[in-house]
Design a protein around this motif. Sequence first.
Motif, PDB file in Angstrom:
ATOM      1  N   LYS A 290      47.479  34.215  26.381  1.00  0.00           N
ATOM      2  CA  LYS A 290      46.767  33.105  27.031  1.00  0.00           C
ATOM      3  C   LYS A 290      45.445  33.640  27.572  1.00  0.00           C
ATOM      4  CE  LYS A 290      50.522  30.050  28.119  1.00  0.00           C
ATOM      5  NZ  LYS A 290      51.391  29.441  29.112  1.00  0.00           N
ATOM      6  N   PRO A 291      44.382  32.813  27.542  1.00  0.00           N
ATOM      7  CA  PRO A 291      43.078  33.329  28.003  1.00  0.00           C
ATOM      8  C   PRO A 291      43.092  33.707  29.483  1.00  0.00           C
ATOM      9  CG  PRO A 291      42.838  31.191  26.918  1.00  0.00           C
ATOM     10  CD  PRO A 291      44.293  31.426  27.097  1.00  0.00           C
ATOM     11  N   MET A 292      42.503  34.847  29.799  1.00  0.00           N
ATOM     12  CA  MET A 292      42.358  35.269  31.197  1.00  0.00           C
ATOM     13  C   MET A 292      41.302  34.394  31.872  1.00  0.00           C
ATOM     14  SD  MET A 292      41.273  39.000  32.766  1.00  0.00           S
ATOM     15  CE  MET A 292      39.781  39.311  31.823  1.00  0.00           C
ATOM     16  N   LEU A 293      41.617  33.943  33.101  1.00  0.00           N
ATOM     17  CA  LEU A 293      40.635  33.242  33.944  1.00  0.00           C
ATOM     18  C   LEU A 293      40.748  33.898  35.314  1.00  0.00           C
ATOM     19  CD1 LEU A 293      41.454  29.566  32.889  1.00  0.00           C
ATOM     20  CD2 LEU A 293      39.295  30.724  32.476  1.00  0.00           C
ATOM     21  N   ARG A 294      40.014  34.973  35.529  1.00  0.00           N
ATOM     22  CA  ARG A 294      40.199  35.757  36.758  1.00  0.00           C
ATOM     23  C   ARG A 294      38.878  35.932  37.502  1.00  0.00           C
ATOM     24  NH1 ARG A 294      44.087  38.268  39.252  1.00  0.00           N
ATOM     25  NH2 ARG A 294      45.550  37.859  37.536  1.00  0.00           N
ATOM     26  N   LEU A 295      38.945  35.668  38.815  1.00  0.00           N
ATOM     27  CA  LEU A 295      37.802  35.872  39.712  1.00  0.00           C
ATOM     28  C   LEU A 295      38.018  37.176  40.466  1.00  0.00           C
ATOM     29  CD1 LEU A 295      35.266  34.759  41.309  1.00  0.00           C
ATOM     30  CD2 LEU A 295      36.895  33.785  42.908  1.00  0.00           C
ATOM     31  N   VAL A 296      37.040  38.088  40.379  1.00  0.00           N
ATOM     32  CA  VAL A 296      37.122  39.353  41.128  1.00  0.00           C
ATOM     33  C   VAL A 296      36.105  39.299  42.262  1.00  0.00           C
ATOM     34  CG1 VAL A 296      36.804  41.855  41.041  1.00  0.00           C
ATOM     35  CG2 VAL A 296      37.921  40.679  39.142  1.00  0.00           C
ATOM     36  N   GLN A 297      36.614  39.302  43.491  1.00  0.00           N
ATOM     37  CA  GLN A 297      35.737  39.337  44.656  1.00  0.00           C
ATOM     38  C   GLN A 297      35.693  40.765  45.175  1.00  0.00           C
ATOM     39  OE1 GLN A 297      35.917  36.075  47.562  1.00  0.00           O
ATOM     40  NE2 GLN A 297      37.843  35.517  46.608  1.00  0.00           N
ATOM     41  N   GLY A 298      34.525  41.209  45.523  1.00  0.00           N
ATOM     42  CA  GLY A 298      34.404  42.558  46.072  1.00  0.00           C
ATOM     43  C   GLY A 298      33.125  42.647  46.855  1.00  0.00           C
ATOM     44  N   ASP A 299      33.184  43.289  48.011  1.00  0.00           N
ATOM     45  CA  ASP A 299      31.996  43.380  48.854  1.00  0.00           C
ATOM     46  C   ASP A 299      30.908  44.181  48.141  1.00  0.00           C
ATOM     47  OD1 ASP A 299      30.496  42.935  51.084  1.00  0.00           O
ATOM     48  OD2 ASP A 299      32.043  43.590  52.481  1.00  0.00           O
ATOM     49  N   VAL A 300      29.704  44.070  48.656  1.00  0.00           N
ATOM     50  CA  VAL A 300      28.566  44.810  48.125  1.00  0.00           C
ATOM     51  C   VAL A 300      28.940  46.293  48.028  1.00  0.00           C
ATOM     52  CG1 VAL A 300      26.175  45.455  48.581  1.00  0.00           C
ATOM     53  CG2 VAL A 300      26.969  43.190  49.218  1.00  0.00           C
ATOM     54  N   VAL A 613      25.480  37.742  63.913  1.00  0.00           N
ATOM     55  CA  VAL A 613      26.613  38.077  63.034  1.00  0.00           C
ATOM     56  C   VAL A 613      26.242  39.303  62.195  1.00  0.00           C
ATOM     57  CG1 VAL A 613      27.999  37.305  61.057  1.00  0.00           C
ATOM     58  CG2 VAL A 613      27.552  35.736  62.940  1.00  0.00           C
ATOM     59  N   MET A 614      25.021  39.322  61.650  1.00  0.00           N
ATOM     60  CA  MET A 614      24.562  40.451  60.827  1.00  0.00           C
ATOM     61  C   MET A 614      24.530  41.736  61.643  1.00  0.00           C
ATOM     62  SD  MET A 614      24.085  39.619  57.734  1.00  0.00           S
ATOM     63  CE  MET A 614      23.156  41.032  57.160  1.00  0.00           C
ATOM     64  N   ARG A 615      24.129  41.615  62.886  1.00  0.00           N
ATOM     65  CA  ARG A 615      24.003  42.803  63.740  1.00  0.00           C
ATOM     66  C   ARG A 615      25.383  43.406  64.043  1.00  0.00           C
ATOM     67  NH1 ARG A 615      21.195  42.360  69.606  1.00  0.00           N
ATOM     68  NH2 ARG A 615      22.012  44.231  70.527  1.00  0.00           N
ATOM     69  N   HIS A 616      26.391  42.525  64.213  1.00  0.00           N
ATOM     70  CA  HIS A 616      27.695  43.009  64.676  1.00  0.00           C
ATOM     71  C   HIS A 616      28.715  43.250  63.571  1.00  0.00           C
ATOM     72  CE1 HIS A 616      26.402  42.647  68.761  1.00  0.00           C
ATOM     73  NE2 HIS A 616      26.191  41.344  68.667  1.00  0.00           N
ATOM     74  N   SER A 617      28.485  42.749  62.353  1.00  0.00           N
ATOM     75  CA  SER A 617      29.521  42.902  61.320  1.00  0.00           C
ATOM     76  C   SER A 617      28.947  43.375  59.988  1.00  0.00           C
ATOM     77  CB  SER A 617      30.238  41.571  61.097  1.00  0.00           C
ATOM     78  OG  SER A 617      31.222  41.727  60.099  1.00  0.00           O
ATOM     79  N   SER A 618      29.737  44.203  59.302  1.00  0.00           N
ATOM     80  CA  SER A 618      29.324  44.610  57.944  1.00  0.00           C
ATOM     81  C   SER A 618      30.422  44.259  56.944  1.00  0.00           C
ATOM     82  CB  SER A 618      29.061  46.123  57.913  1.00  0.00           C
ATOM     83  OG  SER A 618      30.228  46.805  58.339  1.00  0.00           O
ATOM     84  N   ASP A 619      31.426  43.474  57.404  1.00  0.00           N
ATOM     85  CA  ASP A 619      32.527  43.066  56.533  1.00  0.00           C
ATOM     86  C   ASP A 619      32.153  41.753  55.848  1.00  0.00           C
ATOM     87  OD1 ASP A 619      34.854  41.705  55.593  1.00  0.00           O
ATOM     88  OD2 ASP A 619      36.117  42.972  56.841  1.00  0.00           O
ATOM     89  N   GLY A 620      32.039  41.801  54.530  1.00  0.00           N
ATOM     90  CA  GLY A 620      31.605  40.628  53.769  1.00  0.00           C
ATOM     91  C   GLY A 620      32.470  39.403  53.973  1.00  0.00           C
ATOM     92  N   PHE A 621      33.792  39.596  54.168  1.00  0.00           N
ATOM     93  CA  PHE A 621      34.684  38.438  54.331  1.00  0.00           C
ATOM     94  C   PHE A 621      34.520  37.812  55.715  1.00  0.00           C
ATOM     95  CE2 PHE A 621      36.428  40.282  50.551  1.00  0.00           C
ATOM     96  CZ  PHE A 621      36.795  39.169  49.811  1.00  0.00           C
ATOM     97  N   VAL A 622      34.309  38.648  56.733  1.00  0.00           N
ATOM     98  CA  VAL A 622      34.036  38.125  58.085  1.00  0.00           C
ATOM     99  C   VAL A 622      32.735  37.330  58.043  1.00  0.00           C
ATOM    100  CG1 VAL A 622      33.405  38.789  60.450  1.00  0.00           C
ATOM    101  CG2 VAL A 622      35.279  39.966  59.273  1.00  0.00           C
TER     102      VAL A 622
END
Length: 694
Positions: A290-300, A613-622
Amino acid sequence: MPEPFHHIPVSTLKGVGAAMAEKLAKIGLHTLQDILFHLPLRYQDRTSITPIGHLQLEGEAVIQGAVVSADIATGRRRSLLCRIADGTGSVGLRFYHFSSAQKNQLKPGTEIRCFGEPRRGASGLEIYHPEYSIVKPDEPLNKEATLTPVYPTTEGLTQQRIRSLCEQILMKMSASDALEEWLPASLRQRFQLPSLTEAVKQLHQTPSAFAQALCSGQRHPAQRRLAFEELMAHNLSLRTVRQKVRAGGGFCMPARHTLTQQLQQQLPFALTAAQKRVLREASADMTSSKPMLRLVQGDVGSGKTIVAALTVLQAAENGFQAAVMAPTEILAEQHERNFREWLTPLGVPVAFLSGKTTGNKRLAELERIASGEAMVVVGTHALFQADVDFHKLGLAVIDEQHRFGVHQRLALRQKGEKAGGQPDQLIMTATPIPRTLAMTAYADLDCSIIDELPPGRTPVNTVVIGDDRRDQVIERLRSACTKGQQAYWVCTLVEESEALQCQAAEVMAEQLRATLPELSIGLVHGRMKASEKAEVMTAFKAGHLHLLVATTVIEVGVDVPNASLMIIENPERLGLSQLHQLRGRVGRGSVASHCLLMYHAPLSQQSKARLMVMRHSSDGFVIAEKDLEIRGPGEVLGTRQTGLAQMKVANLERDRDLLVDVRTAAQQLMEKTPEHVAPLIDRWVSNSEEYLNV
């Protein structure tokens, strides 16, 4: 059985001739169902009469009193000023557009009821152009029983006309069951949803008990019912697309561990546990028929590109071609360099195709793709074009998927049909999507997350600084570059015009060259030729340039480990995810890295919140969650994605709490009453036919 409302044209309503039908069509109202789902923007509470002495500024009210005087006032503008009193006080009613008949009607002693918003005027408290009616002496005190709806409208279509059309349809509805209910009773009971007929009726004729909630913008139970159904329709539309793609059959491409092992042995680094996990998930998908339909999320910087390269090699090991598509020239060119560096030594030929590949070069690349000589084809949107003919396409890798719509992604599947199946799709993003949104916007995809950064990545120190300290920033830049480090200076403009952005970058590059003559300064923007950009980027990567002045074209994919300082001008003009992407260009080496967000005062509350937010966090999901809170889902997803941002009733910010239940309900509907899926999509998704034909 009565004819369903979605089949009955508006022209069947009393008072709707050809001209009125045309006005209704302008706002997408063609059938009786369309009018019922054209819901109020807000409500006015006319259910109680306010004593004139209790009137307050900033708030609409219904008042009733006797006319004390009605005089024509002259001044800058001629107006009719009528004064009414009710024993508790008096108020002026001012009309700038009036007739002599109107003046005669408003004679002293006449009792009138009117609705409007009191403001301070020349004679004290005044209501400008109120809606009013004459109250006859023997008339009982009739008050509005329900809230008064205020609808989205267009020129030549009054509120009164839309209200009267709705009333006509609601009367028909009470005598029939013509609004089809596609949510089964068991499902409505499980999720505590009223019937569709009841919900629609309540939203057009809302009891006064809901006045406070609705007039302050809160959610009514009837709104919850319709929002739930609309979110379900969008979820189902994507599931339907997924079902159709997977039903078409794909290619079985098992892991043979020849080329993939060779590449891993050549790499100067080891894969992280997260990269290995995602690779196993993708590899298992590719092994299935069956065709793959996959989303890969990953931070910078989490290493999505090498995962993509290894899936591309799994396709090549099985004799299939792979297409790798990026949204911009600069990112496509970076991918081409990486893939050539990794795959050419393994004997896997790479081709490149973009809008700027022209003439004989383009013809030669098209020939290599069509013959199958090029096993991997890297490019931009140009890969969609009709004359691009693959020999045996088995895998499509799409980077930064939020830049492409669902249909653009799915257009690639036709390119694989020549080989007798649907190509696998691996879709990547460095813009983390909050889980609630991913469940709705990407219901057609399986999700994998690379939630670990490679060892050796240094955290980036983020500083928020006003542009009145530009001289200090330039000195800091001079100091870093003379110590052998490299830097980016990113120019942004509030205008969408690429030409103006490029011009701003050119001007800034000239100013910095004049101020810092001892530094080598390069310039990259979207209007340069691909060869010019590549030349500048190569010089920067090789360390021949100290500073790169650029527009936001460097947002994704540019990898220069020695760059340790980034200055972003006017960061308040960008969204959080874009700022996070830009910041990810530094901190890719072992040197301590810094990102200076140089804003222009004064800042709005929203801009201040973003920069903090940019100053206090480096977590892409946050950051993605905060971006959703601050800017809303339409901005976060990009309107190209699914039309989620243009919903009729649902509001992803307000209705996020429904999304988990919506997903469960959509699954249940598909399993138990699949015949209800298509009509539900058709009711709510504006491009439903296009979706269902994909």
